[in-house]
Write a protein that holds these residues in place. Structure first.
Motif, PDB file in Angstrom:
ATOM      1  N   VAL A   1      -3.303  27.200   9.359  1.00  0.00           N
ATOM      2  CA  VAL A   1      -3.645  26.490  10.585  1.00  0.00           C
ATOM      3  C   VAL A   1      -4.717  25.448  10.315  1.00  0.00           C
ATOM      4  N   ALA A   2      -5.685  25.781   9.448  1.00  0.00           N
ATOM      5  CA  ALA A   2      -6.813  24.890   9.201  1.00  0.00           C
ATOM      6  C   ALA A   2      -6.438  23.668   8.384  1.00  0.00           C
ATOM      7  N   VAL A   3      -5.462  23.776   7.491  1.00  0.00           N
ATOM      8  CA  VAL A   3      -5.066  22.661   6.641  1.00  0.00           C
ATOM      9  C   VAL A   3      -3.790  22.056   7.205  1.00  0.00           C
ATOM     10  N   PRO A   4      -3.859  20.847   7.790  1.00  0.00           N
ATOM     11  CA  PRO A   4      -2.665  20.254   8.376  1.00  0.00           C
ATOM     12  C   PRO A   4      -1.648  19.885   7.307  1.00  0.00           C
ATOM     13  N   GLY A   5      -0.398  19.775   7.719  1.00  0.00           N
ATOM     14  CA  GLY A   5       0.664  19.432   6.790  1.00  0.00           C
ATOM     15  C   GLY A   5       0.621  17.982   6.342  1.00  0.00           C
ATOM     16  N   GLU A   6      -0.025  17.122   7.116  1.00  0.00           N
ATOM     17  CA  GLU A   6      -0.101  15.710   6.764  1.00  0.00           C
ATOM     18  C   GLU A   6      -1.554  15.298   6.672  1.00  0.00           C
ATOM     19  N   ALA A   7      -1.837  14.420   5.742  1.00  0.00           N
ATOM     20  CA  ALA A   7      -3.211  13.976   5.526  1.00  0.00           C
ATOM     21  C   ALA A   7      -3.642  13.005   6.616  1.00  0.00           C
ATOM     22  N   GLN A   8      -4.948  12.859   6.769  1.00  0.00           N
ATOM     23  CA  GLN A   8      -5.485  11.876   7.692  1.00  0.00           C
ATOM     24  C   GLN A   8      -6.150  10.766   6.899  1.00  0.00           C
ATOM     25  N   ALA A   9      -6.178   9.597   7.509  1.00  0.00           N
ATOM     26  CA  ALA A   9      -6.849   8.470   6.870  1.00  0.00           C
ATOM     27  C   ALA A   9      -8.353   8.711   6.868  1.00  0.00           C
ATOM     28  N   ALA A  10      -9.055   7.979   6.027  1.00  0.00           N
ATOM     29  CA  ALA A  10     -10.500   8.101   5.973  1.00  0.00           C
ATOM     30  C   ALA A  10     -11.090   7.839   7.343  1.00  0.00           C
ATOM     31  N   GLY A  11     -11.951   8.717   7.792  1.00  0.00           N
ATOM     32  CA  GLY A  11     -12.543   8.558   9.102  1.00  0.00           C
ATOM     33  C   GLY A  11     -11.640   9.058  10.212  1.00  0.00           C
ATOM     34  N   GLY A  12     -10.478   9.607   9.878  1.00  0.00           N
ATOM     35  CA  GLY A  12      -9.586  10.157  10.895  1.00  0.00           C
ATOM     36  C   GLY A  12      -8.971   9.113  11.803  1.00  0.00           C
ATOM     37  N   GLN A  13      -8.754   7.917  11.336  1.00  0.00           N
ATOM     38  CA  GLN A  13      -8.252   6.853  12.192  1.00  0.00           C
ATOM     39  C   GLN A  13      -6.758   6.955  12.453  1.00  0.00           C
ATOM     40  N   CYS A  14      -5.969   7.049  11.432  1.00  0.00           N
ATOM     41  CA  CYS A  14      -4.517   7.164  11.576  1.00  0.00           C
ATOM     42  C   CYS A  14      -4.090   8.500  11.010  1.00  0.00           C
ATOM     43  N   GLU A  15      -3.297   9.233  11.773  1.00  0.00           N
ATOM     44  CA  GLU A  15      -2.783  10.495  11.269  1.00  0.00           C
ATOM     45  C   GLU A  15      -1.459  10.251  10.571  1.00  0.00           C
TER      46      GLU A  15
ATOM     47  N   VAL B   1      -3.811  -4.236   4.886  1.00  0.00           N
ATOM     48  CA  VAL B   1      -3.258  -3.536   6.036  1.00  0.00           C
ATOM     49  C   VAL B   1      -2.689  -2.228   5.514  1.00  0.00           C
ATOM     50  N   LYS B   2      -3.147  -1.117   6.081  1.00  0.00           N
ATOM     51  CA  LYS B   2      -2.671   0.202   5.666  1.00  0.00           C
ATOM     52  C   LYS B   2      -1.790   0.765   6.772  1.00  0.00           C
ATOM     53  N   VAL B   3      -0.617   1.273   6.375  1.00  0.00           N
ATOM     54  CA  VAL B   3       0.363   1.768   7.334  1.00  0.00           C
ATOM     55  C   VAL B   3       0.615   3.247   7.068  1.00  0.00           C
ATOM     56  N   TYR B   4       0.553   4.042   8.129  1.00  0.00           N
ATOM     57  CA  TYR B   4       0.744   5.485   8.059  1.00  0.00           C
ATOM     58  C   TYR B   4       1.920   5.878   8.940  1.00  0.00           C
ATOM     59  N   LYS B   5       2.612   6.949   8.525  1.00  0.00           N
ATOM     60  CA  LYS B   5       3.763   7.418   9.298  1.00  0.00           C
ATOM     61  C   LYS B   5       3.580   8.887   9.649  1.00  0.00           C
ATOM     62  N   ARG B   6       3.851   9.202  10.912  1.00  0.00           N
ATOM     63  CA  ARG B   6       3.829  10.589  11.374  1.00  0.00           C
ATOM     64  C   ARG B   6       5.035  10.786  12.277  1.00  0.00           C
ATOM     65  N   GLY B   7       6.006  11.521  11.801  1.00  0.00           N
ATOM     66  CA  GLY B   7       7.229  11.731  12.577  1.00  0.00           C
ATOM     67  C   GLY B   7       7.961  10.423  12.791  1.00  0.00           C
ATOM     68  N   THR B   8       8.111  10.029  14.059  1.00  0.00           N
ATOM     69  CA  THR B   8       8.811   8.790  14.388  1.00  0.00           C
ATOM     70  C   THR B   8       7.855   7.684  14.807  1.00  0.00           C
ATOM     71  N   SER B   9       6.568   7.838  14.501  1.00  0.00           N
ATOM     72  CA  SER B   9       5.565   6.835  14.867  1.00  0.00           C
ATOM     73  C   SER B   9       4.909   6.237  13.633  1.00  0.00           C
ATOM     74  N   LEU B  10       4.510   4.979  13.751  1.00  0.00           N
ATOM     75  CA  LEU B  10       3.736   4.307  12.713  1.00  0.00           C
ATOM     76  C   LEU B  10       2.359   3.983  13.268  1.00  0.00           C
ATOM     77  N   CYS B  11       1.375   3.973  12.393  1.00  0.00           N
ATOM     78  CA  CYS B  11       0.012   3.615  12.747  1.00  0.00           C
ATOM     79  C   CYS B  11      -0.485   2.640  11.682  1.00  0.00           C
ATOM     80  N   ALA B  12      -1.229   1.616  12.091  1.00  0.00           N
ATOM     81  CA  ALA B  12      -1.711   0.615  11.136  1.00  0.00           C
ATOM     82  C   ALA B  12      -3.177   0.281  11.405  1.00  0.00           C
ATOM     83  N   ILE B  13      -3.921   0.012  10.320  1.00  0.00           N
ATOM     84  CA  ILE B  13      -5.285  -0.477  10.407  1.00  0.00           C
ATOM     85  C   ILE B  13      -5.444  -1.611   9.393  1.00  0.00           C
ATOM     86  N   THR B  14      -6.343  -2.525   9.688  1.00  0.00           N
ATOM     87  CA  THR B  14      -6.696  -3.594   8.756  1.00  0.00           C
ATOM     88  C   THR B  14      -8.123  -3.354   8.308  1.00  0.00           C
TER      89      THR B  14
END
Length: 130
Positions: free
Chosen positions: A25-39, A53-66
């Motif tokens: 439970v404590a260790v998630p299956g997917e990593a988080q970005a530094a600072g917990g910005q994008c899962e 630009v860093k792009v992260y994928k979780r399921g059917t969603s994408l998350c991006a940060i510059t």
């Protein structure tokens, strides 16, 4: 086998099962970005002259940060994530560390990703599938 020894083995087995359950439970299956910005897991990093630009994928969603190459001084930054058929999700402003995160449902659609730090910028230049 004595009753005391059986109880000890049962207790040890129960402790091991409990510890593994807590760690699961404590260790998630997917990593988080530094600072917990994008899962999610990082799928792409697009670099350009002043940042990336860093792009992260979780399921059917994408998350991006510059993020800029050099953190510190405030400058104009932008990140944009557009799923084909939808409006772009965008974050733009004067930042010191990053622009974003922006998140969008993707499903099986293609996306257009843009990022800018100061005078340097990046664009996928068209629709890409991630």
């Amino acid at each position: 086998m004595a009753m005391g020894a059986m109880r000890r083995r049962l207790a040890v087995g129960l402790a091991v099962l409990t510890a593994s359950g807590v760690l699961g439970v404590a260790v998630p299956g997917e990593a988080q970005a530094a600072g917990g910005q994008c899962e999610g897991r990082k799928v792409r990093t697009y670099t350009f002259s002043t940042g990336s630009v860093k792009v992260y994928k979780r399921g059917t969603s994408l998350c991006a940060i510059t993020v800029p190459k050099r953190v510190g001084s405030p400058r104009t930054m932008m990140v944009s994530l557009q799923t084909r058929g939808f409006e772009a999700v965008r974050d733009e402003g004067v930042y010191t560390k990053r622009a974003g995160p922006v998140e969008s449902y993707v499903g099986g659609r293609k996306v257009w990703i843009k990022g800018r730090v100061g005078n340097g910028s990046y664009s996928t230049g068209g629709w890409v599938r991630l």
